[in-house]
Enzyme design. Structure first.
Site, PDB file in Angstrom:
ATOM      1  N   HIS A  19      -4.311  -3.174 -14.358  1.00  0.00           N
ATOM      2  CA  HIS A  19      -3.591  -1.904 -14.273  1.00  0.00           C
ATOM      3  C   HIS A  19      -2.219  -2.059 -14.941  1.00  0.00           C
ATOM      4  CE1 HIS A  19      -1.409   1.497 -12.587  1.00  0.00           C
ATOM      5  NE2 HIS A  19      -2.592   2.055 -12.413  1.00  0.00           N
ATOM      6  N   SER A  64      -1.698  11.163 -14.056  1.00  0.00           N
ATOM      7  CA  SER A  64      -1.386  12.519 -13.573  1.00  0.00           C
ATOM      8  C   SER A  64      -2.600  13.449 -13.557  1.00  0.00           C
ATOM      9  CB  SER A  64      -0.233  13.125 -14.374  1.00  0.00           C
ATOM     10  OG  SER A  64       0.929  12.323 -14.241  1.00  0.00           O
ATOM     11  N   GLY A  87      -4.199   8.379  -9.214  1.00  0.00           N
ATOM     12  CA  GLY A  87      -3.208   7.746  -8.352  1.00  0.00           C
ATOM     13  C   GLY A  87      -2.705   8.731  -7.307  1.00  0.00           C
ATOM     14  N   GLY A  88      -1.552   9.315  -7.557  1.00  0.00           N
ATOM     15  CA  GLY A  88      -0.869  10.182  -6.583  1.00  0.00           C
ATOM     16  C   GLY A  88      -1.766  11.240  -5.955  1.00  0.00           C
ATOM     17  N   ASN A 139      -7.012   5.415  -6.763  1.00  0.00           N
ATOM     18  CA  ASN A 139      -6.224   4.180  -6.642  1.00  0.00           C
ATOM     19  C   ASN A 139      -5.007   4.505  -5.784  1.00  0.00           C
ATOM     20  OD1 ASN A 139      -4.635   1.928  -6.970  1.00  0.00           O
ATOM     21  ND2 ASN A 139      -4.216   2.271  -9.155  1.00  0.00           N
ATOM     22  N   TRP A 140      -5.041   4.022  -4.563  1.00  0.00           N
ATOM     23  CA  TRP A 140      -3.956   4.366  -3.629  1.00  0.00           C
ATOM     24  C   TRP A 140      -2.673   3.583  -3.890  1.00  0.00           C
ATOM     25  CZ3 TRP A 140      -6.645   4.598   1.880  1.00  0.00           C
ATOM     26  CH2 TRP A 140      -7.494   5.715   1.913  1.00  0.00           C
ATOM     27  N   LYS A 141      -2.746   2.555  -4.711  1.00  0.00           N
ATOM     28  CA  LYS A 141      -1.589   1.689  -4.971  1.00  0.00           C
ATOM     29  C   LYS A 141      -1.044   1.167  -3.630  1.00  0.00           C
ATOM     30  CE  LYS A 141      -0.998   4.148  -9.269  1.00  0.00           C
ATOM     31  NZ  LYS A 141      -0.132   4.628 -10.331  1.00  0.00           N
ATOM     32  N   GLU A 182       0.624  -1.276 -14.044  1.00  0.00           N
ATOM     33  CA  GLU A 182       1.674  -1.778 -13.146  1.00  0.00           C
ATOM     34  C   GLU A 182       1.560  -3.297 -12.985  1.00  0.00           C
ATOM     35  OE1 GLU A 182       0.817   1.052 -10.048  1.00  0.00           O
ATOM     36  OE2 GLU A 182       1.485   2.612 -11.417  1.00  0.00           O
ATOM     37  N   GLU A 213      -5.435   4.542 -19.434  1.00  0.00           N
ATOM     38  CA  GLU A 213      -4.300   5.113 -18.709  1.00  0.00           C
ATOM     39  C   GLU A 213      -3.038   4.970 -19.557  1.00  0.00           C
ATOM     40  OE1 GLU A 213      -5.290   5.084 -14.171  1.00  0.00           O
ATOM     41  OE2 GLU A 213      -4.119   3.327 -14.675  1.00  0.00           O
ATOM     42  N   GLY A 258       2.105   8.750 -13.056  1.00  0.00           N
ATOM     43  CA  GLY A 258       3.109   9.097 -12.051  1.00  0.00           C
ATOM     44  C   GLY A 258       4.247   9.946 -12.581  1.00  0.00           C
TER      45      GLY A 258
END
Ligand code: 13P
Length: 254
Positions: free
Chosen positions: A96, A214, A235-236, A10-12, A98, A168, A174
């Protein structure tokens, strides 16, 4: 029962079109020939079409990060599942944390988004997870139960065949703080048991539950060793092709 792993990036809100194409160019050869697991990338909306063309004929599927619950209409700034299906998107991340916490998405909105995604044969990845305050108050299971029950209310097992769940924990996203494999497994096993109560054993045994928060090349093996962890939503660490490829290729020797 062994489920086919899904490793999803997930590149956000990251990457332009040229950055997306450069990533895919570098990533493709790193995961070529990996056929024993599913691989997905979710770029931002603006790069989906270019990514779809670049991914054609590869072992990498395309996902979107969100969608609206209507097919079309006066919803300025929104993207519908019909539009995503039209450009060759396969998966869509829904609910998600966010989206829930920054943009106020409720379980009811999320349920409607799942319904809309299914109508266009997209595989929804339903995200659930507790905040740190909820965990510390001993409310983790209660929160997960409410998110699953309200998000999946009214669907049949046939409707949800292509559903994926992503656990999640918000405190692990993150932050560099991964849930331990034990903490993740405990939550995954709880969700699977709940899915069994809601939809029966056969369905619960088939559904993939990903872990997100993470995830890195260093912790993927420990997480994937747990019986109820069927993949990862990254993610990251999905933003660099070499790092994400190491996560995708976990446990492979070549
Ligand atoms: P990080 O891997 O950056 O913690 O993000 C997890 C996530 O939110 C994936 O959807």
């Amino acid at each position: 029962m062994k489920r086919r792993p899904l490793i999803a990036g997930n590149w956000k809100m990251h990457k332009t079109v040229p950055e997306t194409l450069a990533y895919i160019e570098a990533f493709k050869p790193l995961v070529a020939g990996v056929e024993d697991r599913d691989i997905m990338l979710a770029p931002p909306f603006t790069a989906l079409d270019a990514a779809q063309r670049a991914l054609e004929g590869t072992n990498i599927s395309l996902g979107a990060q969100n969608c609206h619950w209507e097919s079309e209409g006066a919803f300025t700034g929104e993207i519908s599942p019909k539009m995503l299906a039209d450009i060759g998107v396969t998966y869509v991340i829904i609910g998600h944390s966010e989206r829930r916490h920054i943009f106020g998405e409720t379980n009811e909105m999320i349920r409607r988004k799942i319904e809309a995604a299914l109508k266009f044969s997209l595989s929804p990845i339903l995200c659930i997870g507790e905040t740190l305050a909820e965990r510390e108050a001993g409310r983790t299971f209660e929160v997960l139960e409410q998110q699953l029950k309200e998000g999946l209310e009214g669907f049949s097992t046939a409707d949800l065949k292509e559903l994926v769940i992503a656990y999640e924990p918000v405190w692990a996203i993150g932050t560099g703080k991964t849930a331990t494999p034990e903490q993740a497994e405990e939550a995954h096993a709880f969700c699977r048991k709940l899915l069994k109560d809601m939809f029966g054993e056969e369905f619960a045994n088939k559904i993939r539950i990903l872990y997100g928060g993470s995830v890195k090349p260093e912790n993927i093996v420990g997480l994937m060793a747990r019986p109820d962890i069927d993949g990862a939503l990254v993610g990251g660490a999905s933003l660099k092709p070499d790092v994400f490829a190491r996560i995708v290729c976990f446990g492979r020797t070549e």
